[in-house]
Scaffold this active site. Structure first.
Site, PDB file in Angstrom:
ATOM      1  N   GLY A   1      -2.430  -6.134  10.099  1.00  0.00           N
ATOM      2  CA  GLY A   1      -2.571  -7.320   9.258  1.00  0.00           C
ATOM      3  C   GLY A   1      -1.284  -8.085   9.049  1.00  0.00           C
ATOM      4  N   TYR A   2      -0.241  -7.763   9.817  1.00  0.00           N
ATOM      5  CA  TYR A   2       1.078  -8.347   9.589  1.00  0.00           C
ATOM      6  C   TYR A   2       1.253  -9.691  10.289  1.00  0.00           C
ATOM      7  CZ  TYR A   2       3.433  -4.583   7.063  1.00  0.00           C
ATOM      8  OH  TYR A   2       3.849  -3.690   6.110  1.00  0.00           O
TER       9      TYR A   2
ATOM     10  N   ASP B   1     -22.957  -1.277   6.991  1.00  0.00           N
ATOM     11  CA  ASP B   1     -22.275  -1.285   5.693  1.00  0.00           C
ATOM     12  C   ASP B   1     -23.344  -1.081   4.623  1.00  0.00           C
ATOM     13  OD1 ASP B   1     -21.026  -2.107   3.208  1.00  0.00           O
ATOM     14  OD2 ASP B   1     -19.468  -3.064   4.409  1.00  0.00           O
TER      15      ASP B   1
ATOM     16  N   ASP C   1      -3.794   2.068  14.304  1.00  0.00           N
ATOM     17  CA  ASP C   1      -2.738   1.379  13.571  1.00  0.00           C
ATOM     18  C   ASP C   1      -2.421   2.131  12.285  1.00  0.00           C
ATOM     19  OD1 ASP C   1      -1.003  -0.982  13.100  1.00  0.00           O
ATOM     20  OD2 ASP C   1      -2.347  -1.328  11.404  1.00  0.00           O
TER      21      ASP C   1
ATOM     22  N   HIS D   1       1.017   0.503  11.518  1.00  0.00           N
ATOM     23  CA  HIS D   1       0.345  -0.046  10.329  1.00  0.00           C
ATOM     24  C   HIS D   1       0.712  -1.515  10.131  1.00  0.00           C
ATOM     25  CE1 HIS D   1      -1.418   1.237   6.152  1.00  0.00           C
ATOM     26  NE2 HIS D   1      -1.822   0.027   6.506  1.00  0.00           N
TER      27      HIS D   1
ATOM     28  N   THR E   1      -2.338  -6.511  -1.005  1.00  0.00           N
ATOM     29  CA  THR E   1      -3.089  -5.719  -0.034  1.00  0.00           C
ATOM     30  C   THR E   1      -4.573  -5.976  -0.229  1.00  0.00           C
ATOM     31  OG1 THR E   1      -3.189  -3.863  -1.589  1.00  0.00           O
ATOM     32  CG2 THR E   1      -1.370  -3.881  -0.017  1.00  0.00           C
TER      33      THR E   1
ATOM     34  N   GLU F   1       0.146   9.685   7.897  1.00  0.00           N
ATOM     35  CA  GLU F   1       1.159   8.632   7.867  1.00  0.00           C
ATOM     36  C   GLU F   1       2.119   8.826   6.694  1.00  0.00           C
ATOM     37  OE1 GLU F   1       0.766   3.885   6.998  1.00  0.00           O
ATOM     38  OE2 GLU F   1      -0.658   4.745   8.425  1.00  0.00           O
TER      39      GLU F   1
ATOM     40  N   SER G   1       0.796  -1.224   0.000  1.00  0.00           N
ATOM     41  CA  SER G   1       0.000   0.000   0.000  1.00  0.00           C
ATOM     42  C   SER G   1       0.830   1.277   0.000  1.00  0.00           C
ATOM     43  CB  SER G   1      -0.951   0.020   1.205  1.00  0.00           C
ATOM     44  OG  SER G   1      -0.229  -0.037   2.428  1.00  0.00           O
TER      45      SER G   1
ATOM     46  N   ARG H   1      -7.860   2.689   7.163  1.00  0.00           N
ATOM     47  CA  ARG H   1      -7.083   3.724   6.491  1.00  0.00           C
ATOM     48  C   ARG H   1      -7.099   4.972   7.364  1.00  0.00           C
ATOM     49  NH1 ARG H   1      -5.010   0.259   4.100  1.00  0.00           N
ATOM     50  NH2 ARG H   1      -4.910  -0.115   1.843  1.00  0.00           N
TER      51      ARG H   1
END
Length: 362
Positions: free
Chosen positions: A259-260, A151, A234, A256, A71, A239, A50, A211
């Site tokens: 998701g790591y 949503d 995060d 960030h 991503t 950023e 990203s 984001r």
């Protein structure tokens, strides 16, 4: 395969790139944030994350015909422009959904461990019910929490599907899982602003791992000053520029990396590998699982998740260590050094998802 080897320019932080691509193409690695047109001029494919802004200008005059982004989102890619240039784009929706869901639950229980036994008295609001939001909903329901969500494009059968205002008003914690969009009736840029915060309970805490620009930083700071709200970020609006003033107001801040997980990153690379092979008419037999080490069995499948999770969290993921590492990057000007931020992401010791330790993930 072509007579001459294919050439790939790849972000140096992608996982398992050599395993998936080395026998298919010549690979040159670059720092993702610094990839330039001169780097890709003779490449057939570009593999990114990203942090790389992929535009027609970046690829103009190059041989690139395939862009793969490991991503879940694509807001860093000019999809329309690349389509006009007849460049195929592939990404990896859902690749790290489980990792992000586990990050959110870890953040909640690190700050408020008593919530493990709260049952439906604790209401988790999820904004965005796509791959990540739906995965988080399933995990939260395993803990017995009440889960509500909103949503405009998704209705989940096992979640209370409410409108945005209702989620704001009823939630004890809100987790954000939307893409960044700037136009249209459901634009998410600054979705969380002064008006939004005014509709939330003062003690409702907020987690953003989607984001950064979805949350107005100034409105957030003003709100925390009034409510002392617990906030976990995060991702950040500016950023990798993060001020000490912002960090001082956050309960937890991480670079960030929600998701790591090793599985998430490997799965993302595998998804673009499969698309790459389809594009270039190559076989794609490889699976990431063969590259992962076995881990000790920590979970007891005979016990429910909520009876054992708190005791296991220190072994599964120490989120406070990531918070401390980010804060350690503050320089004398009261800002996190951008190179420190990128260094933390580049050298991040990828954590394993709970299933690796025996959790029976749904």
């Amino acid at each position: 395969m072509q007579d001459k080897p294919l050439k790939i320019i790849a972000d140096e932080n992608l996982a398992l790139t050599d395993y998936f691509f080395a026998d298919l193409a010549d690979i040159e690695y670059r720092a993702g944030r610094g990839i330039q047109a001169s780097d890709v001029h003779h490449a057939n494919a570009l593999l990114v994350r990203s942090v790389t802004k992929v535009t027609p200008a970046l690829l103009e005059g190059s041989a690139v015909e395939f862009v793969g982004s490991a991503t879940i989102g694509t807001d860093h890619i000019d999809l329309t422009g690349l389509a006009v240039a007849n460049i195929e784009v592939s990404h990896a929706p859902g690749c790290n959904a489980q990792a992000v869901a586990e990050y959110v639950v870890t953040a909640i229980l690190t700050l408020q461990p008593e919530k493990i036994h709260a049952g439906r008295d604790f209401c988790l609001g999820i904004v965005g019910l796509g791959n990540v939001g739906s995965r988080l909903a399933m995990l939260a329901q395993r803990l017995g929490w009440r889960v509500i969500g909103t949503d405009p494009n998704v209705q989940l059968p096992d979640v209370e599907n409410l409108n945005f205002a209702q989620v704001l008003a009823q939630s004890d914690a809100i987790s954000i899982h939307v893409p960044l969009t700037r136009t249209g009736i459901h634009a998410t840029y600054h979705l969380f602003n002064a008006d939004t915060f005014a509709q939330m309970k003062p003690d409702c805490f907020l987690i953003n791992s989607a984001r950064g620009e979805v949350v107005s930083e100034q409105a957030l700071l003003d709100d925390i000053a009034k409510t002392r709200r617990l906030v976990v970020l995060d991702v950040f609006e500016h950023e990798p520029v993060i001020s000490q003033n912002l960090l001082d107001h956050l309960a937890l801040a991480t670079p960030h990396i929600a998701g790591y997980s090793l599985e998430g990153k490997a799965r993302g690379t595998q998804m673009i590998y499969q698309a790459f092979c389809q594009h270039f008419n190559l076989d794609a037999p490889k699976q990431f699982e063969s590259q992962l080490a076995d881990m000790p069995e920590l979970f007891n499948s005979d016990q429910p998740l909520q009876t054992q999770l708190l005791a296991l969290l220190p072994q599964l993921y120490d989120i406070r260590a990531d918070d401390q590492a980010l804060r350690a990057g503050l320089n004398t000007e009261g800002m996190v050094d951008a190179t420190h931020f990128d260094y933390l992401r580049k050298t991040y010791p990828l954590r394993r998802e709970w299933a690796a330790y025996g959790d029976q993930v749904l």
